[in-house]
Design an enzyme around this catalytic site. Structure first.
Site, short mmCIF file in Angstrom:
data_model
loop_
_atom_site.label_atom_id
_atom_site.label_comp_id
_atom_site.label_asym_id
_atom_site.label_seq_id
_atom_site.Cartn_x
_atom_site.Cartn_y
_atom_site.Cartn_z
N ARG A 175 46.09 46.54 36.86
CA ARG A 175 46.55 45.24 36.42
C ARG A 175 48.08 45.18 36.50
NH1 ARG A 175 43.43 44.64 32.43
NH2 ARG A 175 44.30 42.76 31.53
N ALA B 132 48.48 49.76 43.13
CA ALA B 132 49.24 49.83 41.87
C ALA B 132 49.53 48.44 41.30
CB ALA B 132 50.53 50.59 42.08
N HIS B 133 50.17 48.39 40.15
CA HIS B 133 50.42 47.13 39.45
C HIS B 133 51.34 46.20 40.25
CE1 HIS B 133 53.69 49.36 36.86
NE2 HIS B 133 53.71 49.75 38.10
N ASN B 134 51.03 44.94 40.17
CA ASN B 134 51.85 43.87 40.76
C ASN B 134 51.90 43.90 42.29
OD1 ASN B 134 53.12 44.43 37.87
ND2 ASN B 134 53.48 42.29 38.41
N SER C 225 54.36 46.72 42.99
CA SER C 225 55.12 45.52 43.37
C SER C 225 55.31 45.34 44.87
CB SER C 225 56.50 45.50 42.69
OG SER C 225 56.33 45.49 41.29
#
Lengths: 344, 344, 344
Positions: free
Chosen positions: A219, A240-242, A260
């Site tokens: 998330r 991974a996140h974002n 990201s």
């Protein structure tokens, strides 16, 4: 699902030679046939296999001529290959027949389920979950609070979806997939400890996304990790996140994408690729298996390879050099000696 | 969990401009706001977003000036950023509210549970398990015989912990984590078969350890695989039998550590790193993503990179050479010709 | 399982010095002993540990001389090492005692179970599954329709086996293993979408195969993905559709094998290796950790290393060059200058 020769012949408008009551439960290739399976023969190169096959039924073209004793039941059809393709499709769908809502599942009273939904035994559906029509959820799945799953999506046994995630239409999530676990975010403290940074965003999968077994998608810290429509992820991938992955991008097994990073549309990414965080990959980019991408790839349609990843043609030439690097280095030493000698 | 503007304003000592009854269930960033979410605005660069945001509530500083029509409800506070951080913390905690012991869990009569423990549906707790106060165990978790879990630890859906393992206080284990599966140990036999070497040790996680989704930590052959306090492991990591990881070391996704290797304190290890077995990594070592570590790193604070891993500065220079290796090799061939010619 | 000193002494024909009623539930090493464990001492180098060990029981040879106060109970035996090995074996077996068929499992009425089978809570066994004698299935396992599992196989919590797969005798599948998920096959469409190619084959594991935790093995498109007898797979490995792995081949963690590749017998493949699709690896081949195999290895017994993988000796020399690549490249530039100067 089992089908008799009679049922199949009726479906394909074919004629039976052999046992009309024989049953099959799967499909196979002529040269590696399983018992209880149906196969087909169109390529004369494989004719000999039909006399020794373990398959119970073989689809053949109208004009196929039997020259020896044969164990299998034949079904003659107009076009054996096209008929087989039609059965492939049909068998594939039959594997996920609707089975209704299990009384052995746990379903929150605040969850809403569409029509034609299946929920398997030991599946847990949390508060405020919303599930669209014809979603098929296998046993032992976990759906966290406030998750939304749109229509026709198929979720295999053991998938875990954390709170607040959104899954689009016609998605397929394979066993062991984890959607929405916490991003890896920690703030270093003066005493060398790390303080956890709360991960309060979610994961959004748009429609027609397929996710392979044991792949993990974290998330976002805030906002969403987004997998756009038509993306296909193989097994054991880390997102991974974002991260954001553009539509119709396909990624092979064991690749990892750090936080990201934004990947464009229609990219093809090989297996075991590593991509660092906070970079951008343009549309239509191809990244070869095993590559390590350490900076943005801004050129649309670029083909990249190697670790660190460079233009693929260049990397392939480097790989040739790698294969004879020892020879090249010896050459350098030899030349050095010659040059030093001639300078004496 | 849902909160109204009134509740939030009361908590933050703020004033409402808009709908006091509007509810939010999550937090988001101003530039990627979700419906039903709360966001904040402090950076004037993002001012324009506030007029188009889908967020229901925006925290702003006292002095923010509205210049257009606005859909969201505003809450004015002393310090919008600090207030948002406070809500982050609060929301994060609210996600793991205690839910008590499920009647649909299987709990051995010889297991002991502290106070304030939650156990989710379809979770299996074996004989002689000991669970400390305020441990939160989600649905579909397996806790093997004689496992110990210390207080305040959080275990997400589908975690599997094999027999005899010990989990410390304040740990977080994400979905799909496997703790204590057999180490990969086989004795080759004269007939090319392998005989399994029994794996009878365990895994010990000290306090404040977080383990990412689908990471696997194998039990020791004898003794313990030890993850010291404060270690943070990302997703899909492999920790082999008899490994020891020093306190406050952080390891990114898809890294693998082979058997009996000992990693020091406060190390930072990137993603997709491979570390061979039976070596030692000193304290404060940094290993870059994608590295392959084939020998011990005995110098404290060393920075290593590449496969095989070498001093990071040197590796970065090598990466520059890699990017123009073809040019360099052509140079060698050219020089060779020149030298041979001048020697003729 | 717990055993008293009396029980153990009786089994090993030993004599007790200390508390005959003291109980142990596991085994440990003398230098890292756990409470409630039994350890052994034969190497005089470790003599000092016996006086501080936390172990409850220590096996010692008949002639061991106690020189200080000792907390542990001793059992004197003819050969402490051989006795310990015997207990290792015994403890290992005791961990998987038969527990019968759980009333909390879901078992289809069309499934057939042999004698001595165990099925854990929350395990789901689908239609037409066939399970051989003495198969031990832990909690939370999913067995899909028409799966066959042969005798004495051990399946740990949370394993998922899709429809039609065949598991041989004496196999061990660790937690989180997924067998038979769809192969990664999609046909590109003119509009950049991908159409899923139905994956209708299965996975066949022959006897004595062990599969590590969270490893994934995809089903064949048609036919079978085949893991031959005696193969040992570590954790987090990816085996793609239509792969075949020859008997007694061992593969370390996080390795990935792409579609339709055939690996020979008795191979040893290190961790984090990547192998492309549609190639052949001969028998007895060794592939070092972290290698990338991009073409067939047809020479039996070859040792390969590196990415791309080349003959291992050559790769090791290349790794030496890599360690001083910067120096070598500077040499090239220096020579170039010298040569250009002397040609002026």
């Amino acid at each position: 699902m089992e089908f008799t020769a009679i049922q199949i012949a009726a479906l394909l408008n074919g004629t039976i030679e052999g046992d009309p009551d024989i049953k099959v439960s799967t499909l196979s290739k002529i040269d590696e046939s399983l018992p209880d399976s149906l196969t087909f023969l169109t390529n004369p190169k494989y004719n000999s296999y039909i006399y020794s096959t373990k398959a119970s039924i073989v689809l053949v073209n109208q004009d196929f001529i039997v020259t020896q004793a044969i164990g299998a039941t034949l079904i003659r059809v107009e076009n054996a290959y096209a008929s087989f393709a039609r059965l492939l499709e049909m068998f594939s769908k039959s594997k996920n027949d609707q089975i209704g809502i299990s009384a052995k599942a746990s379903i929150s009273s605040s969850a809403t389920l569409g029509t034609g939904v299946s929920v398997g035994d030991f599946t847990y559906i949390s508060d405020r979950v919303s599930i669209g029509d014809n979603v098929h959820i296998h046993p032992q799945v976990y759906i966290g609070p406030h998750v939304t799953i749109d229509e026709n999506t198929l979720i295999y046994p053991g998938v875990k979806i954390y709170s607040d995630c959104i899954i689009g239409k016609n998605c397929i999530l394979h066993s062991g997939v984890v959607i929405g676990s916490d991003g890896f975010g920690f703030a270093p403290q003066p005493d060398n400890n790390y303080q956890k940074i709360p991960q309060l965003g979610n994961v959004v999968l748009e429609e027609n996304v397929e996710v392979g077994s044991n792949t993990t998608i974290d998330r976002a810290t805030l906002g969403s990790t987004i997998i756009h429509q038509g993306v296909k992820l193989d097994n054991l991938i880390q997102v991974a996140h974002n991260v954001e992955i553009g539509e119709n991008t396909v990624i092979a097994a064991q690749t990892g994408i750090s936080g990201s990073t934004r990947i464009g549309k229609n990219c093809m990414i090989g297996g075991q690729v590593g991509i660092v965080g906070h970079i951008i990959i343009a549309d239509n980019v191809k990244i070869g298996a095993g590559s390590g991408v350490e900076r943005s790839i801004l050129q649309e349609g670029a083909a990249m390879l190697g670790a660190p990843a460079i233009e693929a043609g260049k990397a392939r030439r480097n790989f040739i050099h790698w294969r004879k690097l020892d020879e090249i280095v010896r050459k350098v030493y030899t030349i050095e000696k010659q040059v030093n000698k001639s300078h004496e």
